[in-house]
Design a protein around this motif. Structure first.
Motif, short mmCIF file in Angstrom:
data_model
loop_
_atom_site.label_atom_id
_atom_site.label_comp_id
_atom_site.label_asym_id
_atom_site.label_seq_id
_atom_site.Cartn_x
_atom_site.Cartn_y
_atom_site.Cartn_z
N THR A 193 0.86 -1.18 0.00
CA THR A 193 0.00 0.00 0.00
C THR A 193 0.89 1.22 0.00
O THR A 193 1.85 1.29 0.78
CB THR A 193 -0.91 0.03 1.25
OG1 THR A 193 -1.70 -1.17 1.28
CG2 THR A 193 -1.84 1.23 1.21
N VAL A 194 0.61 2.17 -0.89
CA VAL A 194 1.47 3.35 -1.04
C VAL A 194 0.64 4.61 -0.94
O VAL A 194 -0.56 4.61 -1.22
CB VAL A 194 2.23 3.32 -2.39
CG1 VAL A 194 3.02 2.04 -2.53
CG2 VAL A 194 1.27 3.47 -3.57
N LEU A 195 1.28 5.69 -0.52
CA LEU A 195 0.63 7.02 -0.48
C LEU A 195 1.27 7.92 -1.52
O LEU A 195 2.50 8.05 -1.56
CB LEU A 195 0.77 7.65 0.91
CG LEU A 195 0.28 9.10 1.05
CD1 LEU A 195 -1.21 9.21 0.73
CD2 LEU A 195 0.56 9.62 2.45
N THR A 198 -7.93 18.91 2.44
CA THR A 198 -8.40 20.20 2.94
C THR A 198 -9.46 20.05 4.03
O THR A 198 -9.75 21.00 4.76
CB THR A 198 -8.98 21.05 1.79
OG1 THR A 198 -9.95 20.26 1.07
CG2 THR A 198 -7.87 21.48 0.84
N ARG A 199 -10.06 18.87 4.14
CA ARG A 199 -11.06 18.66 5.20
C ARG A 199 -10.84 17.35 5.96
O ARG A 199 -11.55 17.09 6.95
CB ARG A 199 -12.47 18.67 4.60
CG ARG A 199 -12.79 17.53 3.67
CD ARG A 199 -14.30 17.41 3.47
NE ARG A 199 -14.66 16.27 2.65
CZ ARG A 199 -14.85 16.31 1.33
NH1 ARG A 199 -14.76 17.46 0.70
NH2 ARG A 199 -15.17 15.22 0.66
N GLU A 200 -9.89 16.53 5.53
CA GLU A 200 -9.62 15.28 6.20
C GLU A 200 -8.18 15.25 6.70
O GLU A 200 -7.27 15.76 6.04
CB GLU A 200 -9.84 14.09 5.27
CG GLU A 200 -11.26 13.94 4.76
CD GLU A 200 -11.39 12.75 3.82
OE1 GLU A 200 -11.67 11.64 4.31
OE2 GLU A 200 -11.19 12.94 2.61
N ASP A 201 -7.96 14.62 7.83
CA ASP A 201 -6.61 14.41 8.36
C ASP A 201 -6.03 13.20 7.64
O ASP A 201 -6.42 12.06 7.91
CB ASP A 201 -6.69 14.16 9.86
CG ASP A 201 -5.34 13.97 10.51
OD1 ASP A 201 -4.38 13.58 9.80
OD2 ASP A 201 -5.23 14.17 11.73
N PHE A 202 -5.10 13.44 6.70
CA PHE A 202 -4.63 12.32 5.89
C PHE A 202 -3.85 11.29 6.69
O PHE A 202 -3.87 10.11 6.37
CB PHE A 202 -3.84 12.81 4.66
CG PHE A 202 -2.46 13.34 4.93
CD1 PHE A 202 -1.38 12.47 5.04
CD2 PHE A 202 -2.22 14.70 5.01
CE1 PHE A 202 -0.09 12.95 5.24
CE2 PHE A 202 -0.94 15.19 5.23
CZ PHE A 202 0.13 14.31 5.35
N VAL A 203 -3.19 11.73 7.76
CA VAL A 203 -2.46 10.77 8.61
C VAL A 203 -3.45 9.81 9.28
O VAL A 203 -3.25 8.59 9.28
CB VAL A 203 -1.62 11.49 9.67
CG1 VAL A 203 -0.91 10.46 10.56
CG2 VAL A 203 -0.59 12.41 9.01
N VAL A 240 -4.90 7.41 6.67
CA VAL A 240 -3.93 6.37 6.28
C VAL A 240 -3.87 5.29 7.35
O VAL A 240 -3.84 4.09 7.05
CB VAL A 240 -2.54 6.99 6.04
CG1 VAL A 240 -1.46 5.89 6.00
CG2 VAL A 240 -2.52 7.78 4.74
N ARG A 241 -3.84 5.70 8.60
CA ARG A 241 -3.80 4.73 9.70
C ARG A 241 -5.05 3.86 9.71
O ARG A 241 -4.99 2.66 9.99
CB ARG A 241 -3.63 5.45 11.03
CG ARG A 241 -2.24 6.06 11.22
CD ARG A 241 -1.19 4.98 11.37
NE ARG A 241 0.17 5.52 11.32
CZ ARG A 241 1.27 4.77 11.46
NH1 ARG A 241 1.16 3.48 11.64
NH2 ARG A 241 2.46 5.34 11.38
N GLU A 242 -6.20 4.46 9.38
CA GLU A 242 -7.44 3.68 9.31
C GLU A 242 -7.40 2.68 8.17
O GLU A 242 -7.75 1.50 8.34
CB GLU A 242 -8.64 4.63 9.13
CG GLU A 242 -8.96 5.48 10.34
CD GLU A 242 -10.06 6.49 10.07
OE1 GLU A 242 -10.52 7.13 11.02
OE2 GLU A 242 -10.46 6.62 8.89
N CYS A 275 2.97 8.69 8.51
CA CYS A 275 2.22 7.65 7.81
C CYS A 275 3.04 6.38 7.60
O CYS A 275 2.49 5.34 7.21
CB CYS A 275 1.77 8.16 6.43
SG CYS A 275 0.49 9.42 6.48
N LEU A 276 4.33 6.45 7.83
CA LEU A 276 5.21 5.33 7.51
C LEU A 276 5.28 4.28 8.61
O LEU A 276 5.18 4.58 9.80
CB LEU A 276 6.63 5.85 7.23
CG LEU A 276 6.79 6.65 5.95
CD1 LEU A 276 8.13 7.38 5.93
CD2 LEU A 276 6.66 5.74 4.72
#
Length: 221
Positions: A39-41, A89-94, A97-99, A124-125
């Motif tokens: 899985t990659v970001l 802009t409205r979501e916490d990407f970290v 990603v953890r979810e 995120c890593l």
């Protein structure tokens, strides 16, 4: 540098894909070699490099998470291989990603945004994951202590540049060959976002700097 185009690659597509496509190639096949099941970001997933990275990673069998700035760009990213677009802009990407990874984190993050996403990308890593910081659209990354890499899981950090990966003619030709193959196969589609006459090159640069573009912008002589 000159390279012979295969019969299946049109000149306009080539103009829109060489720089971005070769950048995607060295990132995904050389800097960190993406494999099936990973899985990659990918930040800026709807952009020129981002959309190629998403498609290529998906074709390799990876699950793709991508950040974008709007719902429209989320739809574009999804149409180009991104399984989980995140509107940062409205979501916490970290947190997202953890979810998505069930708390495991990622083996790699491809970050062409820079200052605005750098610290979050590190978070995120997974342990021994690799942060690939290849651009700074939001500004250069501020100086930081390398001890942070240890604290966050013995992370790897690299700041690569295309020219170091295609300096030798053999490397350049090999990269072009792999790029042409994935485009001709249909696994990667090159989307031209805007076509402008060469006389409007200044406007094209302004659009790029404002980050209002998606995919490639081609100047027509």
């Amino acid at each position: 540098r000159l390279v012979r185009l295969p019969a299946g690659i049109e000149e306009e597509s080539a103009a829109g894909m060489m720089l971005k496509g070769l950048t995607a190639h060295y990132l995904i096949r050389r800097t960190f070699r993406v494999e099936s099941g990973q899985t990659v970001l990918i930040h800026a997933a709807s952009g020129g490099v981002g959309s190629i990275l998403c498609q290529w990673a998906k074709a390799l069998g990876a699950k793709v998470i991508g950040t974008v700035g709007s719902d429209d760009k989320a739809e574009l990213a999804k149409a180009h291989g991104c399984h989980h677009p995140i509107v940062y802009t409205r979501e916490d990407f970290v947190r997202r990603v953890r979810e998505i990874t069930e708390g495991k984190g990622l083996p790699v993050v491809y970050d062409g945004v820079g200052k605005a996403t750098f610290e979050g990308s590190l978070d995120c890593l997974q342990p021994r994951g690799m942060m690939v910081s290849y651009g700074n659209a939001s500004g250069p990354v501020a100086p930081f202590s390398i001890l942070e890499l240890s604290k966050k899981g013995s992370l790897f950090l690299t700041r690569p540049s295309l020219m170091h990966y295609i300096k030798e003619r053999e490397d350049f030709e090999s990269a072009c060959s792999e790029l042409f193959d994935v485009v001709e196969s249909g696994a990667v589609r090159i989307r031209i976002g805007r076509r402008l006459p060469l006389a409007e090159a200044a406007d094209a640069h302004r659009q790029l700097e404002s980050r209002n573009t998606t995919a490639s912008t081609v100047l027509i002589p």
